[in-house]
Design an enzyme around this catalytic site. Structure first.
Site, PDB file in Angstrom:
ATOM      1  N   PRO A   1       0.825  -1.216   0.000  1.00 39.67           N
ATOM      2  CA  PRO A   1       0.000   0.000   0.000  1.00 39.67           C
ATOM      3  C   PRO A   1       0.855   1.260   0.000  1.00 39.67           C
ATOM      4  CG  PRO A   1      -0.630  -1.460   1.825  1.00 39.67           C
ATOM      5  CD  PRO A   1       0.598  -2.046   1.201  1.00 39.67           C
TER       6      PRO A   1
ATOM      7  N   ASP B   1     -10.711   2.590 -23.942  1.00 45.20           N
ATOM      8  CA  ASP B   1     -11.024   2.446 -22.521  1.00 45.20           C
ATOM      9  C   ASP B   1     -10.796   3.732 -21.739  1.00 45.20           C
ATOM     10  OD1 ASP B   1     -11.636  -0.228 -22.497  1.00 45.20           O
ATOM     11  OD2 ASP B   1      -9.570  -0.862 -22.147  1.00 45.20           O
TER      12      ASP B   1
HETATM   13  N1  SAM Z   1       1.061  -2.875   7.395  1.00 46.53           N
HETATM   14  C1  SAM Z   1       0.947  -2.667   6.005  1.00 46.53           C
HETATM   15  C2  SAM Z   1       0.673  -1.204   5.736  1.00 46.53           C
HETATM   16  O1  SAM Z   1      -0.077  -0.600   6.458  1.00 46.53           O
HETATM   17  O2  SAM Z   1       1.196  -0.702   4.696  1.00 46.53           O
HETATM   18  C3  SAM Z   1      -0.189  -3.485   5.415  1.00 46.53           C
HETATM   19  C4  SAM Z   1       0.161  -4.880   5.179  1.00 46.53           C
HETATM   20  S1  SAM Z   1      -1.114  -5.734   4.351  1.00 46.53           S
HETATM   21  C5  SAM Z   1      -2.093  -6.304   5.661  1.00 46.53           C
HETATM   22  C6  SAM Z   1      -0.292  -7.192   3.794  1.00 46.53           C
HETATM   23  C7  SAM Z   1       0.179  -7.140   2.383  1.00 46.53           C
HETATM   24  O3  SAM Z   1      -0.922  -7.047   1.484  1.00 46.53           O
HETATM   25  C8  SAM Z   1       1.043  -5.992   1.967  1.00 46.53           C
HETATM   26  O4  SAM Z   1       2.372  -6.133   2.430  1.00 46.53           O
HETATM   27  C9  SAM Z   1       0.943  -6.052   0.469  1.00 46.53           C
HETATM   28  O5  SAM Z   1       1.732  -7.063  -0.116  1.00 46.53           O
HETATM   29  C10 SAM Z   1      -0.517  -6.405   0.293  1.00 46.53           C
HETATM   30  N2  SAM Z   1      -1.378  -5.230   0.094  1.00 46.53           N
HETATM   31  C11 SAM Z   1      -2.377  -4.825   0.893  1.00 46.53           C
HETATM   32  N3  SAM Z   1      -2.984  -3.739   0.409  1.00 46.53           N
HETATM   33  C12 SAM Z   1      -2.368  -3.440  -0.758  1.00 46.53           C
HETATM   34  C13 SAM Z   1      -2.527  -2.408  -1.729  1.00 46.53           C
HETATM   35  N4  SAM Z   1      -3.436  -1.466  -1.602  1.00 46.53           N
HETATM   36  N5  SAM Z   1      -1.721  -2.423  -2.807  1.00 46.53           N
HETATM   37  C14 SAM Z   1      -0.761  -3.367  -2.948  1.00 46.53           C
HETATM   38  N6  SAM Z   1      -0.547  -4.358  -2.044  1.00 46.53           N
HETATM   39  C15 SAM Z   1      -1.335  -4.397  -0.961  1.00 46.53           C
END
Ligand code: SAM
Length: 252
Positions: free
Chosen positions: A89, A168
């Site tokens: 994220p 698109d």
């Molecule tokens: N503690 C992290 C933070 O707040 O940035 C969130 C971790 S999330 C629970 C677990 C994993 O899901 C991330 O490390 C990533 O690989 C994936 N993930 C979750 N949301 C995402 C997003 N919006 N874009 C890309 N990957 C995401």
């Protein structure tokens, strides 16, 4: 084009690859997808790839040596990845522009995490970090699938109609114009007359105007970077005036 996805849950990724256009693209050899289990790099009998965070606090952190083993393995593939993407994220936002850039690569490696994500030193192993939006999912599997699907539809031959991705939303810098199909009347809602006229020039003009209207109403931020003709600019001026007068709403 090849994708290699590293995940703790290959079973979440592979079923999605077995249906619809993505499955066809794989079958026809337009794209190759290899899904690999990160747990193979746990280095212990329990298969644990996470540990408690230094400094304390909630949640578990995925180990950097696990990510490094995955990246090293992918580097030995033929061809090696020309892009190693960490899904997080905290990454740069996935946009159509970034999708177009990734579509020029030969091999994209996607690292998908769980828990609190990877140890921050993973940043030294990847070429970029990508987020699919300002929200937090439980893992990177859906983001990895989003990247693969968005990129695959740009590969020539992956869509039935090559024209369709050019018109698109975002491809032209604007949102897509509204589309209609049969029936012509539905619960008192009519299809705009011009679309039934058979006049291609008028239809094209109407569609451009509606794409401009939609973008102005829903995503005015896109207009700053969109390539606009003089005619588009005059049309936007007219739409802005209509909007100010309360009459530039979208068709019902
Ligand atoms: N503690 C992290 C933070 O707040 O940035 C969130 C971790 S999330 C629970 C677990 C994993 O899901 C991330 O490390 C990533 O690989 C994936 N993930 C979750 N949301 C995402 C997003 N919006 N874009 C890309 N990957 C995401």
């Amino acid at each position: 084009m090849r994708f290699t996805v590293y995940t703790l849950f290959p079973g979440l990724v592979t079923p999605y690859l077995q249906e619809a256009l993505l499955a066809r693209a794989i079958r026809e050899g337009l794209v190759e997808v290899v899904v690999r289990d990160l747990r193979r790099f746990a280095g212990n009998r329990t298969g644990r790839v996470d540990d408690a965070p230094y400094g304390g606090g909630a949640g578990m952190v995925m180990r950097v040596d696990v990510a490094a083993a995955a990246v090293d393995e992918a580097a030995a593939d033929d061809p090696p990845p020309d892009e190693v993407v960490l899904l997080t994220p905290a990454g740069e936002r996935l946009t159509q522009g970034l999708v177009e850039e990734l579509a020029t690569r030969r091999h994209v490696c996607l690292l998908s995490a769980r828990y609190e994500g990877f140890d921050a030193r993973v940043e030294s192993l990847v070429t970029r970090e990508v987020s699919i939006g300002d929200f937090v999912l439980m893992g990177g599997e859906l983001p990895a699938l989003c990247v693969m699907e968005a990129v695959t539809r740009l590969i020539p031959g992956a869509l039935g109609d090559e024209e369709s991705h050019r018109q698109d939303s975002f491809a032209s810098g604007l949102l897509d114009y509204p589309e209609y199909t049969r029936p012509a009347g539905f619960r008192g809602l009519a299809v705009p007359d011009v679309l039934l006229s058979g006049h291609h020039g008028m239809v094209a003009k109407w569609r451009r105007r509606e794409a401009l209207r939609r973008t102005l109403l829903r995503r005015p931020d896109l207009l700053e970077a969109a390539p606009l003709s003089d005619e588009d600019r005059s049309e936007l001026e007219r739409l802005r005036l209509e909007l100010a007068a309360g009459a530039a709403n979208e068709p019902d």
